[in-house]
Write a protein that holds these residues in place. Structure first.
Motif, PDB file in Angstrom:
ATOM      1  N   GLY A 127       9.156  36.716  62.100  1.00 50.57           N
ATOM      2  CA  GLY A 127       8.911  36.176  63.422  1.00 50.57           C
ATOM      3  C   GLY A 127      10.134  35.633  64.128  1.00 50.57           C
ATOM      4  N   VAL A 128      11.306  35.707  63.481  1.00 50.16           N
ATOM      5  CA  VAL A 128      12.552  35.246  64.098  1.00 50.16           C
ATOM      6  C   VAL A 128      13.451  36.447  64.359  1.00 50.16           C
ATOM      7  CG1 VAL A 128      14.588  33.775  63.882  1.00 50.16           C
ATOM      8  CG2 VAL A 128      12.398  33.017  62.938  1.00 50.16           C
ATOM      9  N   ASP A 129      13.969  36.538  65.561  1.00 43.64           N
ATOM     10  CA  ASP A 129      14.868  37.615  65.946  1.00 43.64           C
ATOM     11  C   ASP A 129      16.308  37.120  65.791  1.00 43.64           C
ATOM     12  OD1 ASP A 129      15.768  40.020  66.905  1.00 43.64           O
ATOM     13  OD2 ASP A 129      15.157  39.685  68.975  1.00 43.64           O
ATOM     14  N   TYR A 130      17.186  37.966  65.221  1.00 46.46           N
ATOM     15  CA  TYR A 130      18.583  37.584  64.988  1.00 46.46           C
ATOM     16  C   TYR A 130      19.526  38.578  65.680  1.00 46.46           C
ATOM     17  CZ  TYR A 130      16.689  34.615  61.231  1.00 46.46           C
ATOM     18  OH  TYR A 130      15.990  33.677  60.510  1.00 46.46           O
ATOM     19  N   PRO A 131      19.650  38.527  66.999  1.00 45.50           N
ATOM     20  CA  PRO A 131      20.551  39.443  67.690  1.00 45.50           C
ATOM     21  C   PRO A 131      22.017  39.159  67.344  1.00 45.50           C
ATOM     22  CG  PRO A 131      19.256  38.136  69.242  1.00 45.50           C
ATOM     23  CD  PRO A 131      18.990  37.602  67.898  1.00 45.50           C
ATOM     24  N   VAL A 132      22.855  40.177  67.501  1.00 43.43           N
ATOM     25  CA  VAL A 132      24.302  40.025  67.317  1.00 43.43           C
ATOM     26  C   VAL A 132      25.008  40.682  68.500  1.00 43.43           C
ATOM     27  CG1 VAL A 132      24.078  40.020  64.808  1.00 43.43           C
ATOM     28  CG2 VAL A 132      24.628  42.148  65.990  1.00 43.43           C
ATOM     29  N   LEU A 133      26.184  40.173  68.827  1.00 43.08           N
ATOM     30  CA  LEU A 133      26.976  40.735  69.917  1.00 43.08           C
ATOM     31  C   LEU A 133      27.832  41.887  69.391  1.00 43.08           C
ATOM     32  CD1 LEU A 133      27.601  40.086  72.968  1.00 43.08           C
ATOM     33  CD2 LEU A 133      29.663  38.955  72.136  1.00 43.08           C
ATOM     34  N   VAL A 134      27.834  43.003  70.132  1.00 41.15           N
ATOM     35  CA  VAL A 134      28.704  44.133  69.777  1.00 41.15           C
ATOM     36  C   VAL A 134      29.509  44.524  71.020  1.00 41.15           C
ATOM     37  CG1 VAL A 134      27.206  44.988  67.945  1.00 41.15           C
ATOM     38  CG2 VAL A 134      26.905  45.864  70.257  1.00 41.15           C
ATOM     39  N   PRO A 135      30.831  44.705  70.889  1.00 43.46           N
ATOM     40  CA  PRO A 135      31.644  44.985  72.067  1.00 43.46           C
ATOM     41  C   PRO A 135      31.796  46.479  72.370  1.00 43.46           C
ATOM     42  CG  PRO A 135      33.064  44.593  70.193  1.00 43.46           C
ATOM     43  CD  PRO A 135      31.650  44.435  69.688  1.00 43.46           C
ATOM     44  N   ASN A 136      31.597  47.301  71.359  1.00 40.41           N
ATOM     45  CA  ASN A 136      31.902  48.727  71.513  1.00 40.41           C
ATOM     46  C   ASN A 136      31.211  49.508  70.388  1.00 40.41           C
ATOM     47  OD1 ASN A 136      33.485  48.159  69.199  1.00 40.41           O
ATOM     48  ND2 ASN A 136      35.280  47.729  70.468  1.00 40.41           N
ATOM     49  N   GLU A 137      31.510  50.814  70.311  1.00 37.88           N
ATOM     50  CA  GLU A 137      30.853  51.659  69.311  1.00 37.88           C
ATOM     51  C   GLU A 137      31.197  51.239  67.886  1.00 37.88           C
ATOM     52  OE1 GLU A 137      30.243  56.048  70.497  1.00 37.88           O
ATOM     53  OE2 GLU A 137      32.029  55.432  71.638  1.00 37.88           O
ATOM     54  N   ARG A 138      32.448  50.830  67.669  1.00 40.58           N
ATOM     55  CA  ARG A 138      32.832  50.385  66.333  1.00 40.58           C
ATOM     56  C   ARG A 138      32.043  49.141  65.937  1.00 40.58           C
ATOM     57  NH1 ARG A 138      33.193  50.522  61.296  1.00 40.58           N
ATOM     58  NH2 ARG A 138      34.638  49.062  60.319  1.00 40.58           N
ATOM     59  N   GLY A 139      31.885  48.217  66.862  1.00 44.94           N
ATOM     60  CA  GLY A 139      31.096  47.029  66.583  1.00 44.94           C
ATOM     61  C   GLY A 139      29.649  47.368  66.284  1.00 44.94           C
ATOM     62  N   LEU A 140      29.106  48.364  66.999  1.00 47.70           N
ATOM     63  CA  LEU A 140      27.732  48.788  66.742  1.00 47.70           C
ATOM     64  C   LEU A 140      27.605  49.396  65.355  1.00 47.70           C
ATOM     65  CD1 LEU A 140      24.826  49.265  67.649  1.00 47.70           C
ATOM     66  CD2 LEU A 140      25.596  51.430  68.675  1.00 47.70           C
ATOM     67  N   GLU A 141      28.585  50.195  64.942  1.00 45.06           N
ATOM     68  CA  GLU A 141      28.550  50.776  63.594  1.00 45.06           C
ATOM     69  C   GLU A 141      28.492  49.682  62.535  1.00 45.06           C
ATOM     70  OE1 GLU A 141      28.201  53.769  62.542  1.00 45.06           O
ATOM     71  OE2 GLU A 141      28.469  54.914  64.379  1.00 45.06           O
ATOM     72  N   ARG A 142      29.292  48.648  62.711  1.00 44.45           N
ATOM     73  CA  ARG A 142      29.282  47.536  61.759  1.00 44.45           C
ATOM     74  C   ARG A 142      27.927  46.829  61.768  1.00 44.45           C
ATOM     75  NH1 ARG A 142      33.822  43.586  63.400  1.00 44.45           N
ATOM     76  NH2 ARG A 142      33.176  42.515  61.479  1.00 44.45           N
ATOM     77  N   ALA A 143      27.362  46.664  62.947  1.00 40.50           N
ATOM     78  CA  ALA A 143      26.067  45.997  63.057  1.00 40.50           C
ATOM     79  C   ALA A 143      24.970  46.816  62.390  1.00 40.50           C
ATOM     80  CB  ALA A 143      25.738  45.751  64.529  1.00 40.50           C
ATOM     81  N   LEU A 144      24.983  48.118  62.609  1.00 37.79           N
ATOM     82  CA  LEU A 144      23.981  48.985  61.989  1.00 37.79           C
ATOM     83  C   LEU A 144      24.097  48.934  60.466  1.00 37.79           C
ATOM     84  CD1 LEU A 144      24.170  52.064  64.392  1.00 37.79           C
ATOM     85  CD2 LEU A 144      22.200  50.541  64.090  1.00 37.79           C
ATOM     86  N   ALA A 145      25.324  48.936  59.962  1.00 37.82           N
ATOM     87  CA  ALA A 145      25.532  48.869  58.513  1.00 37.82           C
ATOM     88  C   ALA A 145      25.018  47.555  57.937  1.00 37.82           C
ATOM     89  CB  ALA A 145      27.011  49.043  58.186  1.00 37.82           C
ATOM     90  N   ALA A 146      25.004  46.511  58.776  1.00 36.63           N
ATOM     91  CA  ALA A 146      24.527  45.200  58.325  1.00 36.63           C
ATOM     92  C   ALA A 146      23.014  45.052  58.477  1.00 36.63           C
ATOM     93  CB  ALA A 146      25.239  44.096  59.106  1.00 36.63           C
ATOM     94  N   GLY A 147      22.354  46.065  59.006  1.00 37.53           N
ATOM     95  CA  GLY A 147      20.900  46.048  59.084  1.00 37.53           C
ATOM     96  C   GLY A 147      20.318  45.244  60.226  1.00 37.53           C
ATOM     97  N   VAL A 148      21.058  45.097  61.331  1.00 38.99           N
ATOM     98  CA  VAL A 148      20.528  44.327  62.454  1.00 38.99           C
ATOM     99  C   VAL A 148      19.469  45.131  63.204  1.00 38.99           C
ATOM    100  CG1 VAL A 148      22.756  43.163  62.702  1.00 38.99           C
ATOM    101  CG2 VAL A 148      22.197  45.094  64.184  1.00 38.99           C
ATOM    102  N   THR A 149      18.635  44.438  63.945  1.00 46.03           N
ATOM    103  CA  THR A 149      17.590  45.099  64.720  1.00 46.03           C
ATOM    104  C   THR A 149      17.718  44.843  66.218  1.00 46.03           C
ATOM    105  OG1 THR A 149      16.106  43.197  64.445  1.00 46.03           O
ATOM    106  CG2 THR A 149      15.956  44.959  62.801  1.00 46.03           C
ATOM    107  N   HIS A 150      18.702  44.029  66.612  1.00 53.09           N
ATOM    108  CA  HIS A 150      18.846  43.659  68.021  1.00 53.09           C
ATOM    109  C   HIS A 150      20.317  43.385  68.308  1.00 53.09           C
ATOM    110  CE1 HIS A 150      16.525  41.462  71.484  1.00 53.09           C
ATOM    111  NE2 HIS A 150      17.584  42.098  71.943  1.00 53.09           N
ATOM    112  N   VAL A 151      20.869  44.031  69.322  1.00 51.04           N
ATOM    113  CA  VAL A 151      22.267  43.823  69.673  1.00 51.04           C
ATOM    114  C   VAL A 151      22.389  43.418  71.138  1.00 51.04           C
ATOM    115  CG1 VAL A 151      23.134  45.434  67.938  1.00 51.04           C
ATOM    116  CG2 VAL A 151      22.646  46.260  70.260  1.00 51.04           C
TER     117      VAL A 151
END
Length: 309
Positions: free
Chosen positions: A88-112
């Motif tokens: 029930g808690v959402d944990y968004p992360v900030l991504v600046p570019n495609e490389r940041g998104l790749e890192r976020a996806l590898a970390a299992g995030v669901t919201h950027v």
């Protein structure tokens, strides 16, 4: 810090306000990234846990900006690996570019979230892109994130004033914001990055957008206007408000900036207006007092100071 029993304001419902507001807690990311010293990852994890215990439903956890630019959040992977992700808690992360998104996806995030500019000057200084060029950088990030099933938030900074350009034309802000929404962002947060907005500006900008269902607001309290601006936004129909526990954070582009709207100050106002939000003020104030102790300075939140001394 000493504690005393929390007293709550008298609830007197205000007219024309939403029944419930979502508080988008940015302290763990936007707050801590402005600290001069790096906060240990164990402290950050406990901060997130305490905020979840206090009832926070949205916790912006960290950023995948290159560590060279934001060394305070260089531990993003370690933090997310150790995070107790609550149901029930959402944990968004900030991504600046495609490389940041790749890192976020590898970390299992669901919201950027992506961080855009409403002005040419800030786009060039913060993103090394022109106002138009920033969209070419964000488009593949948003497209890939949506294809992966992630939620996407867009931030637009400098929506009310820019330290190099002055007042920002409303049609320019609307143009930037609508491009981000048309690109696929689920929500757009309008940022008063240097804290110069006043309620009339807020009302006028929201009216210029027309539909406010997908809009959020993010106010800094540099000139003491954050709560007044928030009330104006609520009266215009906005139901998501960004804030930072204990008022953590600041703005490097405004002298004497006092940081983000403090979550406790927001909660006190919402309680007084009879607007639901889901946070426990007692636990929240304890958490911010605890973090202030670890940072070695008093909390800038007026409510935390009033309740915790």
């Amino acid at each position: 810090m000493g504690a005393r029993e929390v007293g709550l304001p008298e609830a007197v419902p205000g007219g024309g306000l939403p029944d419930r507001v979502t508080i988008w807690e940015v302290g763990p990311r936007d707050g801590l990234q402005n600290e001069s010293a790096v906060v240990p990852v164990a402290t950050k994890l406990e901060f997130l846990d305490r905020l979840a215990d206090a009832g926070a439903a949205v916790l912006e956890a960290t950023s995948f900006v290159h560590p060279k630019w934001v060394p305070q959040l260089a531990d993003a992977e370690e933090l997310l690996a150790g995070l107790d992700r609550r149901a029930g808690v959402d944990y968004p992360v900030l991504v600046p570019n495609e490389r940041g998104l790749e890192r976020a996806l590898a970390a299992g995030v669901t919201h950027v979230a992506i961080f855009a500019s409403a002005t040419e000057s800030f786009a060039r200084r913060n993103l090394n892109r022109s106002l138009d060029e920033q969209f070419a950088m964000f488009d593949p990030v948003v497209s890939r994130a949506k294809a992966e099933g992630l939620g996407v938030r867009g931030y637009a900074s400098m929506c009310f004033g820019d330290p190099w350009e002055g007042a920002v034309p409303r049609d320019q802000v609307v143009g930037v914001g609508k491009r981000l929404l048309d690109m696929g962002c689920d929500q757009l947060s309008l940022g008063d990055t240097i804290g110069v907005a006043t309620p009339g500006q807020v009302t006028a900008l929201l009216a210029a957008f027309g539909e406010v269902d997908r809009l959020a607001v993010h106010f800094h309290d540099t000139y003491g206007q954050a709560l007044a601006n928030t009330l104006a936004a609520l009266q215009a129909g906005v139901t998501t408000v960004d804030s930072s526990a204990g008022g953590l954070g600041g703005c490097p582009y405004a002298e004497s900036a006092t940081g983000n709207l403090a979550t406790e100050d927001l909660v006190w106002m919402l309680d007084g207006l009879g607007v639901e939000h889901g946070l426990d003020l007692d636990r929240l104030a304890d958490t911010s007092a605890w973090m202030a102790d670890r940072l070695g300075r008093p909390s800038p939140s007026r409510v935390v100071r009033a309740l915790r001394g």
